[in-house]
Design an enzyme around this catalytic site. Structure first.
Site, PDB file in Angstrom:
ATOM      1  N   SER A  11      15.746  57.551  89.357  1.00  0.00           N
ATOM      2  CA  SER A  11      14.641  56.750  88.834  1.00  0.00           C
ATOM      3  C   SER A  11      15.109  55.386  88.365  1.00  0.00           C
ATOM      4  O   SER A  11      14.289  54.551  87.989  1.00  0.00           O
ATOM      5  CB  SER A  11      13.974  57.488  87.670  1.00  0.00           C
ATOM      6  OG  SER A  11      14.909  57.687  86.623  1.00  0.00           O
ATOM      7  N   TYR A  42      10.908  58.519  85.275  1.00  0.00           N
ATOM      8  CA  TYR A  42      10.194  59.599  85.958  1.00  0.00           C
ATOM      9  C   TYR A  42       9.744  60.664  84.964  1.00  0.00           C
ATOM     10  O   TYR A  42       8.780  61.385  85.203  1.00  0.00           O
ATOM     11  CB  TYR A  42      11.096  60.260  87.000  1.00  0.00           C
ATOM     12  CG  TYR A  42      11.247  59.518  88.323  1.00  0.00           C
ATOM     13  CD1 TYR A  42      10.803  58.208  88.495  1.00  0.00           C
ATOM     14  CD2 TYR A  42      11.865  60.151  89.398  1.00  0.00           C
ATOM     15  CE1 TYR A  42      10.966  57.549  89.691  1.00  0.00           C
ATOM     16  CE2 TYR A  42      12.026  59.506  90.616  1.00  0.00           C
ATOM     17  CZ  TYR A  42      11.585  58.203  90.765  1.00  0.00           C
ATOM     18  OH  TYR A  42      11.751  57.551  91.964  1.00  0.00           O
ATOM     19  N   CYS A  73      18.816  62.680  89.693  1.00  0.00           N
ATOM     20  CA  CYS A  73      17.801  62.577  88.643  1.00  0.00           C
ATOM     21  C   CYS A  73      17.385  63.993  88.289  1.00  0.00           C
ATOM     22  O   CYS A  73      16.914  64.734  89.163  1.00  0.00           O
ATOM     23  CB  CYS A  73      16.608  61.774  89.153  1.00  0.00           C
ATOM     24  SG  CYS A  73      15.183  61.727  88.038  1.00  0.00           S
ATOM     25  N   CYS A 184      19.771  64.448  81.522  1.00  0.00           N
ATOM     26  CA  CYS A 184      19.266  63.277  82.241  1.00  0.00           C
ATOM     27  C   CYS A 184      20.471  62.445  82.649  1.00  0.00           C
ATOM     28  O   CYS A 184      21.385  62.236  81.836  1.00  0.00           O
ATOM     29  CB  CYS A 184      18.335  62.464  81.338  1.00  0.00           C
ATOM     30  SG  CYS A 184      17.809  60.874  82.048  1.00  0.00           S
TER      31      CYS A 184
END
Length: 263
Positions: A11, A42, A73, A184
């Site tokens: 992202s 995202y 991601c 993340c």
């Protein structure tokens, strides 16, 4: 086919943390990286939008003849990778999942913190991972709201980021976590600040090295490793600020080409 590139998408700039681990392990491999920063984060989007963006990124990488695609991601992995694997059957996909299993296996306090986006924490894949691997372990989930925009704007070590992290970590520390899982791919860029804020006994785990090892294993299995002993090519594309992406690649032990692309 063997010298075709590894495709990587995220992202935004966070997936460069994964790219660095892949390049470290596989320095001969050519790579193409898509930073979809115009649509970051995202984690706040609907599952339908995440799938649509993941399809867009995948099809662009396939146009560049990528031999394998790394979905760098967590949110895109948990919401789209099953569809991608079922739809694009001629290419292998490597996904990113929070490293809950190793944290659970090593935790002494039996309490593990997970810092991730809303899109990851609310996904069925995340919940099945916790259910299958965290029996008898308390999992403290925290949505890192606001962190990705700060990292995307080059403020990973800012006062704002530090203050946000303090609020996210406080309830975890109160419940005696001894492992913090970064869910993340943007969050490894917060590690310098996290180390300032966390007690020494709290271990930080991210998925970068494991993803690189899995990428290598799949390429070996399919006889797709690049054996050409020539300088590898690394193309990075962003649909936002080129200078931000370039700043995350400073110090990379490779010659990188960073450019704007409207995608």
């Amino acid at each position: 086919m063997q010298n075709n590139p590894i495709g990587v998408f995220d992202s935004g700039v966070g997936g460069t943390s994964i790219w660095k681990e892949i390049h470290k392990l596989l320095p001969l491999e050519n790579t193409i990286y898509l930073a979809d920063s115009a649509n970051a984060p995202y984690g706040k989007k609907s599952p339908e939008d995440i799938l649509r963006l993941s399809i867009k990124n995948t099809e662009l990488l396939l146009q560049h003849n990528c031999k394998i695609i790394v979905v760098a991601c967590n949110t895109a992995t948990t919401n789209a990778i099953t569809y991608l694997r079922e739809t694009y059957t001629n290419v292998s996909f490597i996904g990113i999942e929070p490293a809950i299993k190793p944290a659970v296996l090593q935790s002494n306090s039996k309490t593990v913190g997970v810092l991730a986006t809303k899109g990851t924490l609310s996904s069925s894949l995340f919940h099945s991972t916790v259910k299958n691997h965290a029996e008898g372990i308390k999992i403290i989930e925290k949505e890192g709201e606001g962190l990705v925009p700060l990292i995307e704007s080059g403020k990973a070590t800012s006062v704002e980021a530090k203050d946000l992290l303090k609020t996210f970590l406080e309830p975890m520390l109160e419940q005696n976590i001894d492992y913090l899982v970064l869910g993340c791919t943007h969050y490894p860029y917060l590690i310098p600040v996290l180390k300032e804020l966390l007690p020494a006994h709290v271990n930080i785990i991210d998925s970068g090295e494991a993803v690189a090892r899995q990428t290598k294993a799949i390429l070996e299995r399919k006889n797709l490793l690049n054996r050409d002993n020539v300088a590898s090519s690394h193309k990075f594309y962003t649909n936002a600020d080129v200078s931000i992406l370039r700043s995350f690649l400073k110090g990379a032990k490779a010659t990188v080409n960073v450019a704007y692309l409207d995608f």
